[in-house]
Design a protein around this motif. Structure first.
Motif, mmCIF file in Angstrom:
data_model
loop_
_atom_site.group_PDB
_atom_site.id
_atom_site.type_symbol
_atom_site.label_atom_id
_atom_site.label_comp_id
_atom_site.label_asym_id
_atom_site.label_seq_id
_atom_site.Cartn_x
_atom_site.Cartn_y
_atom_site.Cartn_z
ATOM 1 N N ARG A 94 31.385 40.574 91.354
ATOM 2 C CA ARG A 94 32.558 41.454 91.388
ATOM 3 C C ARG A 94 33.599 40.846 90.457
ATOM 4 O O ARG A 94 34.142 39.776 90.738
ATOM 5 N N ALA A 95 33.845 41.505 89.354
ATOM 6 C CA ALA A 95 34.745 40.990 88.322
ATOM 7 C C ALA A 95 36.117 41.615 88.415
ATOM 8 O O ALA A 95 36.251 42.820 88.624
ATOM 9 N N LEU A 96 37.125 40.785 88.214
ATOM 10 C CA LEU A 96 38.494 41.248 88.021
ATOM 11 C C LEU A 96 38.782 41.036 86.536
ATOM 12 O O LEU A 96 38.778 39.904 86.057
ATOM 13 N N VAL A 97 38.966 42.130 85.802
ATOM 14 C CA VAL A 97 39.261 42.049 84.377
ATOM 15 C C VAL A 97 40.748 42.324 84.189
ATOM 16 O O VAL A 97 41.215 43.445 84.411
ATOM 17 N N SER B 53 39.725 44.020 73.994
ATOM 18 C CA SER B 53 38.848 42.972 74.548
ATOM 19 C C SER B 53 38.501 43.245 76.001
ATOM 20 O O SER B 53 37.332 43.151 76.400
ATOM 21 N N GLY B 54 39.502 43.576 76.795
ATOM 22 C CA GLY B 54 39.268 43.832 78.217
ATOM 23 C C GLY B 54 38.347 45.012 78.449
ATOM 24 O O GLY B 54 37.481 44.979 79.316
ATOM 25 N N GLY B 55 38.536 46.071 77.665
ATOM 26 C CA GLY B 55 37.659 47.233 77.788
ATOM 27 C C GLY B 55 36.221 46.914 77.442
ATOM 28 O O GLY B 55 35.282 47.379 78.101
ATOM 29 N N ASN B 56 36.040 46.099 76.398
ATOM 30 C CA ASN B 56 34.686 45.708 76.008
ATOM 31 C C ASN B 56 34.034 44.794 77.033
ATOM 32 O O ASN B 56 32.848 44.931 77.334
ATOM 33 N N VAL B 57 34.816 43.869 77.588
ATOM 34 C CA VAL B 57 34.288 42.995 78.643
ATOM 35 C C VAL B 57 33.875 43.837 79.843
ATOM 36 O O VAL B 57 32.775 43.667 80.395
ATOM 37 N N ALA B 58 34.738 44.765 80.257
ATOM 38 C CA ALA B 58 34.430 45.622 81.401
ATOM 39 C C ALA B 58 33.162 46.432 81.159
ATOM 40 O O ALA B 58 32.295 46.522 82.037
ATOM 41 N N SER B 59 33.029 47.011 79.976
ATOM 42 C CA SER B 59 31.833 47.813 79.657
ATOM 43 C C SER B 59 30.567 46.974 79.732
ATOM 44 O O SER B 59 29.558 47.412 80.280
ATOM 45 N N ARG B 60 30.634 45.782 79.183
ATOM 46 C CA ARG B 60 29.463 44.904 79.201
ATOM 47 C C ARG B 60 29.093 44.525 80.626
ATOM 48 O O ARG B 60 27.925 44.541 81.011
ATOM 49 N N LEU B 61 30.089 44.178 81.416
ATOM 50 C CA LEU B 61 29.832 43.812 82.801
ATOM 51 C C LEU B 61 29.240 44.986 83.583
ATOM 52 O O LEU B 61 28.266 44.813 84.338
ATOM 53 N N LEU B 62 29.797 46.169 83.401
ATOM 54 C CA LEU B 62 29.275 47.356 84.082
ATOM 55 C C LEU B 62 27.823 47.610 83.691
ATOM 56 O O LEU B 62 26.979 47.898 84.546
ATOM 57 N N ASP B 63 27.528 47.488 82.403
ATOM 58 C CA ASP B 63 26.155 47.693 81.930
ATOM 59 C C ASP B 63 25.190 46.672 82.516
ATOM 60 O O ASP B 63 23.997 46.942 82.648
ATOM 61 N N ASP B 64 25.715 45.498 82.857
ATOM 62 C CA ASP B 64 24.885 44.441 83.439
ATOM 63 C C ASP B 64 24.852 44.485 84.969
ATOM 64 O O ASP B 64 24.356 43.564 85.604
#
Length: 72
Positions: free
Chosen positions: A4-7, A14-25
């Motif tokens: 469970r990530a808090l971005v 950067s935050g949007g890209n991190v969130a997208s990557r985490l969601l995809d994973d």
């Protein structure tokens, strides 16, 4: 690995890209920003101003992230 990530800064590039990557994973993502807008529907939005400690504390109370990504 997932969790469970808090971005923090989720509406930024950067935050949007991190969130997208985490969601995809397969992560669950909570996104903290001043004004939640244009977020992936899978992100749980939280609104707070980082210069206001009480607003941040109030916004994240009960979220219990396993990881924090500070991308501001």
């Amino acid at each position: 690995m997932s969790g469970r990530a808090l971005v923090v800064g989720v509406t930024g590039i950067s935050g949007g890209n991190v969130a997208s990557r985490l969601l995809d994973d397969g992560w669950e993502v909570v996104g903290l920003c001043r004004t939640p807008r244009d977020l992936d529907a899978r992100v749980t939005p939280l609104a707070a101003d980082l210069e206001d400690a009480e607003s941040v504390a109030s916004a994240v109370r009960g979220t219990a992230p396993t990881h924090v990504f500070f991308t501001t």
